[in-house]
Motif scaffolding. Structure first.
Motif, PDB file in Angstrom:
ATOM      1  N   LEU A   1       0.570  -1.106  -0.067  1.00 31.36           N
ATOM      2  CA  LEU A   1       0.080  -0.086   0.094  1.00 31.36           C
ATOM      3  C   LEU A   1       0.904   0.949  -0.023  1.00 31.36           C
ATOM      4  O   LEU A   1       0.645   1.989  -0.868  1.00 31.36           O
ATOM      5  CB  LEU A   1      -1.103   0.212   1.359  1.00 31.36           C
ATOM      6  N   HIS A   2       1.900   1.443   0.901  1.00 34.97           N
ATOM      7  CA  HIS A   2       2.893   2.317   0.996  1.00 34.97           C
ATOM      8  C   HIS A   2       3.344   2.748  -0.256  1.00 34.97           C
ATOM      9  O   HIS A   2       3.434   3.965  -0.582  1.00 34.97           O
ATOM     10  CB  HIS A   2       3.981   2.179   2.180  1.00 34.97           C
ATOM     11  N   LEU A   3       3.934   1.630  -1.044  1.00 35.63           N
ATOM     12  CA  LEU A   3       4.590   1.892  -2.196  1.00 35.63           C
ATOM     13  C   LEU A   3       3.752   2.578  -3.234  1.00 35.63           C
ATOM     14  O   LEU A   3       4.227   3.302  -4.053  1.00 35.63           O
ATOM     15  CB  LEU A   3       5.423   0.635  -2.915  1.00 35.63           C
ATOM     16  N   CYS A   4       2.423   2.002  -3.336  1.00 36.05           N
ATOM     17  CA  CYS A   4       1.499   2.433  -4.261  1.00 36.05           C
ATOM     18  C   CYS A   4       1.151   3.930  -4.108  1.00 36.05           C
ATOM     19  O   CYS A   4       1.103   4.757  -4.932  1.00 36.05           O
ATOM     20  CB  CYS A   4       0.309   1.598  -4.563  1.00 36.05           C
TER      21      CYS A   4
ATOM     22  N   ALA B   1       4.166   5.731  -5.220  1.00 35.46           N
ATOM     23  CA  ALA B   1       4.487   5.764  -6.828  1.00 35.46           C
ATOM     24  C   ALA B   1       3.160   6.615  -7.347  1.00 35.46           C
ATOM     25  O   ALA B   1       3.508   6.859  -8.569  1.00 35.46           O
ATOM     26  CB  ALA B   1       4.095   4.222  -7.209  1.00 35.46           C
ATOM     27  N   MET B   2       2.271   6.674  -6.900  1.00 35.27           N
ATOM     28  CA  MET B   2       1.167   7.766  -7.263  1.00 35.27           C
ATOM     29  C   MET B   2       1.430   9.320  -7.096  1.00 35.27           C
ATOM     30  O   MET B   2       0.622   9.930  -7.522  1.00 35.27           O
ATOM     31  CB  MET B   2      -0.238   7.584  -6.730  1.00 35.27           C
ATOM     32  N   GLY B   3       2.539   9.447  -6.404  1.00 31.36           N
ATOM     33  CA  GLY B   3       2.876  10.816  -6.044  1.00 31.36           C
ATOM     34  C   GLY B   3       2.184  11.602  -5.107  1.00 31.36           C
ATOM     35  O   GLY B   3       2.147  12.788  -5.064  1.00 31.36           O
ATOM     36  N   ILE B   4       1.388  10.698  -4.310  1.00 32.81           N
ATOM     37  CA  ILE B   4       0.718  11.400  -3.231  1.00 32.81           C
ATOM     38  C   ILE B   4       1.468  11.674  -2.051  1.00 32.81           C
ATOM     39  O   ILE B   4       2.210  11.040  -1.437  1.00 32.81           O
ATOM     40  CB  ILE B   4      -0.535  10.371  -2.706  1.00 32.81           C
TER      41      ILE B   4
ATOM     42  N   PHE C   1      -8.827  -2.454   8.229  1.00 28.86           N
ATOM     43  CA  PHE C   1      -7.615  -2.779   9.190  1.00 28.86           C
ATOM     44  C   PHE C   1      -6.881  -1.310   8.982  1.00 28.86           C
ATOM     45  O   PHE C   1      -6.641  -0.414   8.021  1.00 28.86           O
ATOM     46  CB  PHE C   1      -6.703  -3.841   8.461  1.00 28.86           C
ATOM     47  N   ILE C   2      -5.898  -1.089  10.058  1.00 35.04           N
ATOM     48  CA  ILE C   2      -5.286   0.165  10.175  1.00 35.04           C
ATOM     49  C   ILE C   2      -4.544   0.643   9.007  1.00 35.04           C
ATOM     50  O   ILE C   2      -4.230   1.864   8.754  1.00 35.04           O
ATOM     51  CB  ILE C   2      -4.655   0.069  11.537  1.00 35.04           C
ATOM     52  N   ALA C   3      -3.958  -0.435   8.335  1.00 35.05           N
ATOM     53  CA  ALA C   3      -2.692  -0.097   7.320  1.00 35.05           C
ATOM     54  C   ALA C   3      -3.462   0.629   6.098  1.00 35.05           C
ATOM     55  O   ALA C   3      -2.746   1.577   5.372  1.00 35.05           O
ATOM     56  CB  ALA C   3      -2.124  -1.378   6.698  1.00 35.05           C
ATOM     57  N   THR C   4      -4.836   0.505   5.752  1.00 34.26           N
ATOM     58  CA  THR C   4      -5.218   1.159   4.756  1.00 34.26           C
ATOM     59  C   THR C   4      -5.304   2.632   4.768  1.00 34.26           C
ATOM     60  O   THR C   4      -5.096   3.434   3.814  1.00 34.26           O
ATOM     61  CB  THR C   4      -6.813   0.540   4.819  1.00 34.26           C
ATOM     62  N   ALA C   5      -5.210   3.156   6.098  1.00 37.21           N
ATOM     63  CA  ALA C   5      -5.191   4.695   6.475  1.00 37.21           C
ATOM     64  C   ALA C   5      -3.770   4.976   6.781  1.00 37.21           C
ATOM     65  O   ALA C   5      -3.094   6.127   6.278  1.00 37.21           O
ATOM     66  CB  ALA C   5      -6.152   5.122   7.656  1.00 37.21           C
ATOM     67  N   ASN C   6      -2.972   4.232   7.584  1.00 38.32           N
ATOM     68  CA  ASN C   6      -1.641   4.428   7.968  1.00 38.32           C
ATOM     69  C   ASN C   6      -0.748   4.943   6.794  1.00 38.32           C
ATOM     70  O   ASN C   6      -0.004   5.785   6.737  1.00 38.32           O
ATOM     71  CB  ASN C   6      -0.931   3.388   9.010  1.00 38.32           C
ATOM     72  N   CYS C   7      -0.882   4.225   5.578  1.00 36.96           N
ATOM     73  CA  CYS C   7       0.168   4.272   4.521  1.00 36.96           C
ATOM     74  C   CYS C   7      -0.238   5.526   3.812  1.00 36.96           C
ATOM     75  O   CYS C   7       0.574   6.242   3.238  1.00 36.96           O
ATOM     76  CB  CYS C   7      -0.220   3.244   3.276  1.00 36.96           C
TER      77      CYS C   7
END
Ligand SMILES: *Cc1c(COP(=O)(O)O)cnc(C)c1O
Length: 374
Positions: free
Chosen positions: A59-62, A65-68, A81-87
């Motif tokens: 998730l983090h790399l995407c 990679a999207m420049g966000i 799950f928390i990772a969805t928002a933490n990234c």
């Protein structure tokens, strides 16, 4: 626990595959990495796959990679799950939570447009518990507002939406291979995409920013170490070779649960619309509105006392202490909160027997009738 909440499905083939890597000198960046990636990209039906060391890293790399980054907003769901928002936070951007559909438990597309500001850059829908969200509606909104779409399909390997596999439905998808997922590599994750830029950037950034074809000490951009070892990849390959069998076992266990709980009026199960298929990740029951969060917690305690594994998937992300500190509060997402207060995950994995499902359902039903209800 006599009946654990989850369990990986590991056969002798997986043990042999891992042992075989140990006889080679290529424990990382060896031949098993591209083979595991090829199996995933072919299975999902996309051009590229990039293996990384967790679903969170994927998730983090995407997002990168999207420049966000700072100042940007990403629309997502709190019922995950928390990772969805933490990234999103990790890259200095802001998650904007939109409420969910009360029956599919996925992000409600009808509520997305009201949340779009000029800072919005992307939508990050989640395939909650292996069920794809209404992707056509989400993609139509994204096109209208010029937003990227990243699907968190970590829980949905094998699920389909209008005949296409989860992970192949938008700019990029991600999978996680923690031991409670459909397939496991111990720890691990995968980015799947048809977008060559995302593929190139993710491949470079998982490996210290090295160019895809440049030397070991040539670093073209800021990267990190998100690599997945060949030991993990060997396990993943052996699991992918059994994917149909693994998913069939899980579907059978889900069917046993549905046969026993489908007519239970005091609970409801996730609704699966006819244009999609679920890849069963967990077995979550939602208690009716007659029950309170305290009732739910008592029922979970009762299950644990009988040595039956259980958990309250999901506790809303926006109410986690770190998010609450940033201003999110109870009442912001009423549908999500009402669901989260009443969910109970029952034991679910492909090795459960019909007799174990019987035991779980009997104990669960007995607990539903206790003094919790007037
Ligand atoms: C499992 C999961 C992830 C990734 O988890 P990792 O433990 O980092 O592999 C991300 N999102 C959702 C919804 C998940 O269920």
């Amino acid at each position: 626990m006599k009946i654990p909440l989850s369990s990986p499905d590991i056969s002798q083939a997986e043990r042999d595959a891992v042992a075989e890597v140990m006889l080679t000198s290529q424990l990382s960046l060896g031949p098993r990495l591209p083979e595991f990636e090829r199996l995933l990209s072919e299975y999902v039906g996309v051009r590229y796959a990039v293996a990384v060391n967790s679903g969170t890293s994927a998730l983090h790399l995407c997002i990168r990679a999207m420049g966000i980054g700072p100042g940007d907003e990403v629309i997502t769901t709190s019922f995950s799950f928390i990772a969805t928002a933490n990234c999103i936070l990790m890259e200095g951007a802001r998650p904007v939570f939109v409420d969910i559909d009360p029956e599919t438990w996925n992000i409600d597309p009808a509520k997305i447009e009201a949340a779009i500001t000029p800072r919005a850059r992307a939508i990050l829908p989640v395939h909650v518990f292996g069920l794809p969200p209404d992707m056509d509606a989400i993609l139509a909104i994204a096109r209208k507002h010029n937003l990227r779409v990243l699907e968190d399909s970590c829980e949905a390997l094998g699920a389909t939406y209008k005949g296409r596999r989860a992970g192949s439905l938008c700019d990029a998808g991600v999978f996680g291979f923690y031991p409670n997922k459909q397939i496991t590599t111990g720890e691990g994750g995968m980015i799947v995409t048809n977008d060559e830029t995302i593929y190139r950037l993710a491949t470079s950034m998982r490996n210290q920013g090295r160019g895809v074809n440049s030397g070991w000490l040539a670093h073209e951009r800021l990267g990190y170490n998100f690599r997945l070892s060949d030991i993990n990849c060997a396990l993943g390959i052996a699991q992918m070779k059994r994917i149909d069998e693994i998913l069939a076992h899980r579907a059978q266990v889900a069917k046993w649960y549905h046969e026993r709980l489908g007519d239970e009026k005091r609970i409801s199960l996730q609704r699966v619309p006819s244009d999609r298929t679920i890849s069963h990740f967990v077995m979550v029951a939602r208690l009716s509105d007659d029950y309170t969060r305290e009732d739910r917690d008592c029922i979970m305690e009762g299950l644990r006392a009988k040595e039956i594994g259980t958990n309250n998937y999901f506790s809303p992300i926006h109410l986690q202490p770190f998010y609450a500190e940033q201003g999110w509060k109870r009442g912001d997402l009423p549908v999500c909160e009402a669901l989260s207060d009443r969910t109970i995950a029952l034991p679910f994995h492909g090795l459960l027997t019909e007799q174990e499902v019987d035991t779980v359902c009997r104990e669960f039903r007995a607990l539903l009738s206790r003094p919790y209800r007037a």
